[in-house]
Design an enzyme around this catalytic site. Structure first.
Site, short mmCIF file in Angstrom:
data_model
loop_
_atom_site.label_atom_id
_atom_site.label_comp_id
_atom_site.label_asym_id
_atom_site.label_seq_id
_atom_site.Cartn_x
_atom_site.Cartn_y
_atom_site.Cartn_z
N ASP A 404 0.86 -1.16 0.00
CA ASP A 404 0.00 0.00 0.00
C ASP A 404 0.91 1.22 0.00
OD1 ASP A 404 -2.25 1.61 0.47
OD2 ASP A 404 -1.74 1.67 2.59
N THR A 406 -0.09 4.81 1.11
CA THR A 406 -0.29 5.72 2.23
C THR A 406 -0.15 4.96 3.54
OG1 THR A 406 -1.86 6.80 0.83
CG2 THR A 406 -1.79 7.50 3.12
N LYS A 557 -14.92 19.36 0.37
CA LYS A 557 -13.52 19.17 0.00
C LYS A 557 -13.36 17.75 -0.52
CE LYS A 557 -11.17 17.50 4.12
NZ LYS A 557 -11.75 17.67 5.45
N LYS A 791 -7.56 -4.42 -5.21
CA LYS A 791 -6.24 -4.80 -4.69
C LYS A 791 -6.19 -6.31 -4.50
CE LYS A 791 -5.15 -0.56 -2.14
NZ LYS A 791 -4.73 -0.02 -0.85
N ASP A 812 -1.48 -0.91 5.97
CA ASP A 812 -1.75 -0.47 7.33
C ASP A 812 -3.21 -0.13 7.56
OD1 ASP A 812 -1.78 1.81 5.76
OD2 ASP A 812 -1.34 3.08 7.48
#
Lengths: 1165, 338
Positions: A404, A406, A557, A791, A812
């Site tokens: 991964d 991030t 956002k 994934k 994580d």
């Protein structure tokens, strides 16, 4: 009056739900709960429904069913079942060895396992009891009753105080806080320690005694995080999960909806599916071979027995008459029982103890990972965690690493770097001269009012558009600079902190009012009307607030791709440039937009949102539709750039992994530019890496149909990367060589789904294979914009590709769980995104950098250890049983055991088990530092190198060689059994004892020869077991054992030692057996340029030598095969014919092996 | 407080947990291996020569007396119908057969290591337990009880098939036969004779056998095996003990007597000898062979060429290999050899 009407409304709600469903059959997958067991007046007759009680039962057994259930489970294992069958055959049929010989080890194994499982279950019982007997307060008819947790029934109203855990899943009815909320931490459920806000059921009456309501909710489902249950008008924010702890709230009351085994926690209790390692598959394959050997041995013996007996006089000589029963037995039945007897006689070739030793090795070995202080991270005060010890050796076999981005490659420690407001770039400078810290670096400095207005709007947006909480600290220093905020995502904290630096401080949420301290130190209040939560599909979040002045504002956002289509295009152009530049620099960018809602607009949105939230079915979809509807026509204010710094040593780790021959794939949900820059920063892509891009952008380049373009690109890349690439030389480190062009491959989620789910079936499989081939030829692959499920899809695709490479996933966050579960080995990082990845992983480490040691050192060592353990076990049992097989040819195929029953039983349990266990725990054929410094060493054990058929064949040949030597060496000694200097003769048990002594010593010394790392434990165990053997033999033969029917070994060992000839033959045979191995060790020496080069660059020449000795072992073993088989036949002919021309031919075979080895050094290992 | 927590969580920094136990890493370098091989080789050659010479010096005289061939002196006895047959085996020694001389009998194609045969015995009975006299062990079948259901003592196939040929050796001195005295003691293992096998402590021994029958093959009961010597009678009779220790292979020899006394203390002098054999033991129906062996023994036991030659071969192998290694090492000059 008002209160009771509310209750009726709630009740009516329920009824409405029922009425709505009246058309179709009543849903079986929902349950109706009567709060406080009071029937709702509006519903028909009150039937108290049956639900399970609140007892948690995580234990598997009770005192009564433990024995049968446990035994049943243990004998479901093939190996145990096999030994049980052997045992039963021994009991039923008249067999050569007593049932004790196989019964005792089996009993031992079963007992140890049962004790272990029983103990674990006892612990579970204890834990269950602790939970079940926990005292809770239940409100019943207005009285508070203290009762045990297990007595809570569905519908009970339960009171929970601060810092208590919830005894079951509760719907929050009442909170002591004014704003009808309570705070909860789910640390014990998922490790997330932040406080989560939960809300009471809206508009419920405060008097719980008179509350009459029913709740209809789904039947329990294990999904802990997704839309947990659909309650009528209730959502996950109203549900308090069992196991969570109440915080910051004095007390709450809630009604129990799910109890006991139906709580979310209990439903999530089930372990995940077992992963099996490749080594285990090898063991099973070898086992099959040995089973064949066993059966064929028994068949050969049975056949020969009847052939031999057909000769006159052999079947029943006068001195050995048969019993009447034997004479009466049917011939075929006799043959069958003879076959079984031979099976029993040779069954030791498949050792029970191997399973125990392998299990023990894995279990004990995994402690070294937890103990490793290099894995200790002082920041989180934790070390590595091992969830499964079954996969230790798999760590040494990894070919593909899926990581991964991030939080794994990067720290997920966000820092606000810059922002861009209305086309102007603002960079924060620590030592800025301007008071506000703003520095416009791009474009003209405008300090005119409109810009400033925009600035303030932008900062207000940052302050309002989030779900951050302010940590309530006892002191007045609220919202202090660091650690003052708690949020589910670190981006949000970074943004709020960023805004704070520019003068806008978020003070917190108080009864739906957001307080902001603005630049002028005035407190602004905004009423929070709605939060449109973030989700990975929309990739944005919004809030709707009402300012003091009465304006209703929507702040939004989100990722640029999801914001740009929803704002005016002319605004986009000004900002896009900044966003793209920031993305290429590796920053995470977010765009901020706003919209002023008119009263009608708001009313419409409000109604839509409320309706969608109350929807019973397809709530997700409905909500999504409303969100999309509301978040349109906004105007863009600006963009932010947040830096996510690389993990410590991320680049070094990636380089090491690539050096070790692993292919690293980055699977991320992030956008391509950001991910690409991270890949460059991690040195996964290098400057000379040619990138093959297969993304939506490249697909749309040609302006043709996507499918066609995809086809074209795939073929093109395939040609480049696969066909034109020179044949892969495994021996050469590709990433280091300059001759070969490195390729990097980039694909995004949308394209991937096109590749995988192409409309034409024929294309789909072709695309898939093309795609896979391209990827396999690239040094690094980047998959961006991935959904969690994609994934896992990719991992699965690679896992199932040709050759079945071993895959490892590391991540994580919750979005990595699917790929962690899918891969052969799943690694969780104890990062900031909660503990889900860690809980679902096989191993958890605090930081990415630890992966290097975990794989290169621990994985490598574990693999070598267990591979050697397995091979050695088969070998030692082969040369144990082979003499017994050969003896059948000399005892009229009568199943006469060569060894005494005690030796048969103890061989695997006591005499030879400890040294190999110590070896398999402590061996370091190459020391850890060298393994870490030379990643290439990892390649030498790749593809299950030590457990393939060739090494297996080597060990088998060695076992056969030793077995033959032991038997025939002693056989020729016994051509004259008068071996003592007083002329007395030795009998059959002496024969067996001599063979056995040679066997035990040879097998142990063979291991000693293989041991490259002699700690005091190895010394103790190796010499100790030999001493124990001698001691035991004296002891066993020194006493008349009253429980034995025959005193076969009485003084046999002592008498054997009194014979010089026996001593001499033992020494001779041990030495002769080990001679090939000694030669092997000698000729393992490194030679060739490769070894030299590494030797020069390295400061551990000593250890390196045997590290490269390892390579040599691989290659030399091939060369030595010929010489070994030669010397085998030679030593045979030696012992048989005593030919004296031997030294000549052996030296010939020796020089053969020597001339072969330099050649083989060029062959890749 | 914080430090405490840290120490609580931090893994122990011990050599064991960090896999840093001091370790010896054996390196078999040429400097060790080549001299090692030379030394081992030379030692083996030395032992081999000693073994070979010793074995060569052991005198052995072997005679088959099964009587298969017509010209064999025991041919007439090989017919199973003849009872109490005695045959004479003549031989001559042209030099002194050095003493002490050991006299073995040997059997071929005789499977004393047959499993069912081997388990057909009752060690408890043989250790003198009277319970097992009346009810022998199950394993003794088919020699547990006789046709009249009386217990057989000693029971079982092994005891039943006791070798019952007897031998007398005469030296022909001037035409007269001079009996060579045999020593029947010390032919069985000391522990068998003194510990493992025991007669029941009943005197006379005969009474212990009341209600039992002798093995069917035996001509006299166990308590009459050697009436002259109570220490050699019953279950502790040395011939019986030697027989009860089963041979490892189908071709075996067992010690019958030693010649250690009187005029023959130093061995059998040159001359003519006659061996008088009471031929009782049938072997022809299973194609077996019987033989007698005179042998003297050395420190390594009886004559056995195998060990000496094997040692010589392995020893020279080691030496040759060390030479080969030396050549290889000199030629290749391993680059990183210090």
């Amino acid at each position: 009056m008002y209160l009771s009407s509310v209750a009726v409304i709630l009740c009516l709600f329920m009824k409405l739900g029922c009425l709505q469903l009246g058309g179709d059959e009543r849903r079986v997958d929902s349950r109706t709960i009567y709060v406080g067991h009071r029937p709702c007046p509006a519903t028909e007759a009150f039937i108290p429904p049956k639900f399970c009680d609140n007892r948690i039962v995580s234990s598997k057994y009770t005192v009564w069913n433990f024995l049968p259930k446990n035994l049943f489970e243990q004998f479901r294992r093939i190996a145990n079942f096999y030994f049980l069958i052997i045992f039963l055959v021994q009991v039923i049929v008249d067999t050569p060895t007593s049932p004790v010989t196989s019964g005792l080890p089996l009993f031992f194994v079963i007992t140890v396992t049962a004790i272990k499982q029983g103990y674990e279950d006892w612990l579970r019982h204890k834990a269950d009891n602790e939970v079940n007997k926990y005292l809770v307060t239940v409100l019943e008819n207005g009285q508070k009753i203290r009762t045990e947790s297990e007595k809570i029934k569905v519908g009970d109203v339960v009171e929970v105080k601060e810092d208590e855990t919830f005894p079951c899943d509760l719907i929050l009815l009442q909170s002591s806080r004014d704003d009808d909320t309570c705070f909860v931490t789910t640390a014990s459920l998922d490790g997330e320690s932040n406080h989560k806000t939960h809300y009471t059921v809206p508009d419920t009456e405060k008097d719980l005694e008179s509350l009459n309501a029913t709740i209809e909710c789904e039947q329990p489902q294990p999904d802990l995080y997704n839309n947990m249950l659909i309650l009528k008008s209730l959502g996950p924010e109203n549900l308090l999960l069992k196991g969570a702890t109440l915080k910051n709230t004095q007390k709450i009351c809630g009604v129990a909806v799910y109890t006991g085994m139906e709580t979310k926690m209990a439903l999530n209790y089930q372990g995940k599916s077992q992963k099996r390692s490749a080594v285990e598959k090898s063991i099973n394959a070898f086992l099959l071979v040995y089973l064949c050997i066993l059966v064929s041995k028994a068949l050969v013996c049975t056949t020969l027995k009847y052939v031999w007996q057909s000769e006159p006089g052999q079947d029943e000589p006068w001195y050995n008459q048969k019993t009447q029963r034997e004479k009466d037995t049917n011939l075929y039945l006799k043959m069958f029982t003879d076959f079984l007897s031979f099976m029993v006689l040779f069954n030791f070739i498949i050792p029970v103890s191997m399973y125990v030793t392998v299990e023990m090795q894995k279990f004990l070995g995994s402690f070294f990972i937890t103990w490793d202080k290099d894995f200790f991270d002082p920041e989180i005060q934790e070390g590595a965690l091992v969830n499964t010890s079954d996969l230790n050796e798999e760590l040494g076999q990894v070919e593909y690493v899926f990581t991964d981005k991030t939080g794994t490659l990067t720290q997920n420690n966000m820092e606000f770097i810059e922002c861009c407001i209305d086309g102007f770039q603002y960079k924060y400078r620590d030592a800025g001269s301007e008071l506000d810290g703003f520095c416009v670096t791009d474009g003209p400095v405008k300090c005119i009012a409109p810009a400033s207005e925009k600035e303030e709007l932008f900062l207000r947006a940052l302050c309002l558009c989030h779900t951050v909480q302010v940590k309530e600290s006892p002191g007045p220093g609220q919202g202090q600079a660091d650690g003052g905020f708690i949020a589910s995502s670190p981006d949000e904290v970074a943004l709020v902190k960023g805004a704070m630096r520019y003068g806008f401080t978020f003070l917190g949420l108080e009864s739906k009012n957001m307080k902001i301290l603005n630049r002028n130190n005035d407190v602004e209040m905004y009423e929070l009307l709605h939060v449109l939560n973030f989700d990975p599909v929309r990739r944005r979040m919004s809030v709707i607030v009402r300012s003091k002045s009465g304006d209703t504002l929507l702040f939004c956002k989100g990722a640029d791709s999801s914001i740009f289509p929803r704002v005016r295009p002319e605004e986009v152009d000004r900002i896009r440039m900044h966003v793209e530049r920031n993305a290429t620099e590796g920053y995470r960018t977010l765009c901020v937009a706003y919209k002023q809602l008119s009263a009608e607009e708001y009313a419409q949105a409000d109604a839509g949102l409320r309706e969608a939230r109350l929807a019973l079915q397809d709530r997700e979809e409905k909500l999504m539709a409303v969100y999309n509807q509301v978040e349109t026509g906004m105007s863009l204010i600006g963009a932010t750039a947040v830096e996510d710094r690389l993990q410590e040593e991320a680049a070094e780790t990636m380089e090491a992994l690539q050096g070790a021959g692993m292919k690293v794939w980055v699977l991320t949900g992030d956008k391509m530019e950001t991910a690409k820059s991270t890949c460059y920063a991690c040195r996964l892509f290098q400057r000379n890496t040619e990138l093959l891009e297969l993304t939506v952008r490249t697909l749309e380049d040609g302006g043709r149909k996507r499918e066609e373009r995809l086809h074209e690109l795939l073929l093109d890349y395939h040609k480049k990367a696969v066909q034109d690439a020179p044949p892969v030389k495994a021996g050469v480190t590709r990433s280091w060589s300059t001759a070969n062009q490195d390729y990097g491959f980039i694909i995004d989620g949308a394209t991937l789904s096109m590749v995988l789910n192409s409309s034409h079936d024929s294309n789909s499989s072709r695309y898939k294979s093309l795609f896979l081939q391209i990827c396999q030829n690239c040094t690094a692959v980047l998959c961006c914009r991935m959904a969690p499920l994609q994934k896992a899809q990719i991992v699965k695709m690679v896992k199932n590709s040709k050759g079945g490479p071993i895959t490892l996933s590391i991540g994580d966050g919750a979005n990595d769980v699917s790929m962690i579960l899918e891969a052969h080995v799943g690694i969780g990082i104890k990062g900031k995104e909660g503990r889900q990845a860690v809980r679902n992983s096989d191993y958890a480490i605090p930081k990415l950098k630890h992966l290097k040691k975990l794989l290169l050192a621990h994985g490598h060592l574990y693999y070598v250890r267990i591979a050697h353990l397995v091979q050695y076990f088969f070998y030692k049992n082969l040369c144990f049983i082979l003499p017994q097989f050969l003896y059948q040819f000399f005892c009229g195929y009568s199943q006469q055991p060569l060894y005494d029953a005690a030796y048969l039983t103890m061989y695997n349990i006591c005499f030879t088990s400890m040294p190999i266990l110590a070896y398999s725990l402590l061996e370091q054929h190459i020391c850890i530092e060298v393994l870490l410094d030379n990643a290439t060493l990892y390649r030498e054990i790749a593809k299950n190198a030590m457990l393939r058929w060739r090494p297996f064949f080597y060990w088998t040949v060695l076992g056969v060689f030793h077995g033959l030597l032991f038997f025939f060496g002693v056989r020729y000694l016994f051509s004259n059994p008068a071996l003592q200097d007083n002329g007395q003769v030795f009998g059959n048990w002496s024969y067996g004892t001599i063979v056995f002594t040679v066997l035990v010593f040879t097998v142990t010394l063979k291991l000693a020869l293989d041991t490259r790392h002699w700690t005091w434990i190895n010394h103790f165990v190796i010499w100790g077991s030999l001493a124990f053997y001698v001691f035991f033999s004296f002891f066993w033969g020194g006493i008349i054992w009253p429980f034995l029917r025959q005193q076969r070994l009485y003084f046999v060992f002592a008498n054997m030692l009194s014979s010089v000839s026996a001593w001499l033959v033992i020494i001779l045979l041990i030495l002769l057996s080990l001679l090939p191995d000694i030669l092997l060790v000698v000729f393992r020496k490194p030679r060739g340029p490769n070894a030299r080069q590494v030797g020069l660059t390295h400061s551990y020449p000593q250890t390196l030598r045997h590290s490269h000795g390892w390579t040599r072992h691989q290659t030399l073993s091939t060369a030595l095969f010929s010489s070994l088989s030669l010397s085998l036949s030679l030593s045979l002919s030696l012992s048989l014919s005593l030919s004296l021309s031997l030294p000549l031919s052996l030296s010939l075979s020796l020089s053969l092996s020597l001339s072969l080895s330099p050649v083989s050094s060029s062959i890749p290992p | 407080m914080k430090e405490q927590q840290e120490t609580a969580n931090r893994p122990d920094n011990t050599a064991f947990t960090q896999q840093r136990l001091p370790a010896w890493q054996p390196m078999l370098s040429a400097g060790i291996v080549i001299p090692g091989f030379v030394i081992i080789g030379l030692a083996f050659i030395g032992i081999g020569i000693a073994l070979f010479v010793t074995s060569q010096n052991i005198q052995v005289l072997e005679r088959d007396y099964t009587g298969v061939e017509n010209n064999s002196p025991c041919f007439k006895c090989s017919d199973p119908s003849t009872k109490n047959c005695v045959c004479k085996l003549d031989f001559s020694l042209d030099k002194l057969f050095e003493g002490p001389v050991f006299f073995y009998y040997g059997l071929s194609n005789y499977f004393q290591n047959y499993r069912k045969y081997g388990v057909s015995r009752d060690d408890r009975q043989l250790s003198g337990r009277l319970d097992n006299f009346q009810s022998p062990d199950e394993g003794c079948v088919p020699y547990q009880y006789d046709a009249n259901n009386k217990p057989i003592v000693p029971c079982g196939s092994v005891a039943n098939s006791l070798f019952n040929d007897t031998f007398k050796l005469y030296q022909i001195v001037n035409g007269a036969r001079k009996l060579v005295p045999f020593d029947g003691k010390g032919i069985a293992w000391w522990t068998d004779h003194n510990v493992k096998y025991r007669n029941p402590s009943i005197t006379p021994l005969k009474n212990a056998f009341n209600g039992t029958v002798k093995p069917t093959f035996w001509s006299k009961p166990a308590y009459e095996l050697d009436p002259s010597d109570p220490a050699n009678n019953g279950f502790v009779n040395q011939d019986f003990l030697v027989w009860m220790r089963r041979a490892a292979l189908p071709d075996f020899r067992k010690l019958y007597r030693r010649i250690t006394e009187g005029d023959y203390k130093n061995g059998l002098p040159a001359g003519n000898y006659s061996l008088e054999i009471a031929y009782n033991y049938p072997v022809l129906d299973f194609d077996g062979r019987k033989k007698v062996v005179f042998s003297n023994v050395s420190w390594m036991g009886g004559k056995n060429q195998f060990l000496g030659i094997a040692y010589l071969v392995i020893g020279s192998l080691c030496v040759v290999m060390s030479i080969v290694m030396l050549i290889v090492y000199a030629k290749f000059k391993f680059p990183d050899e210090e």
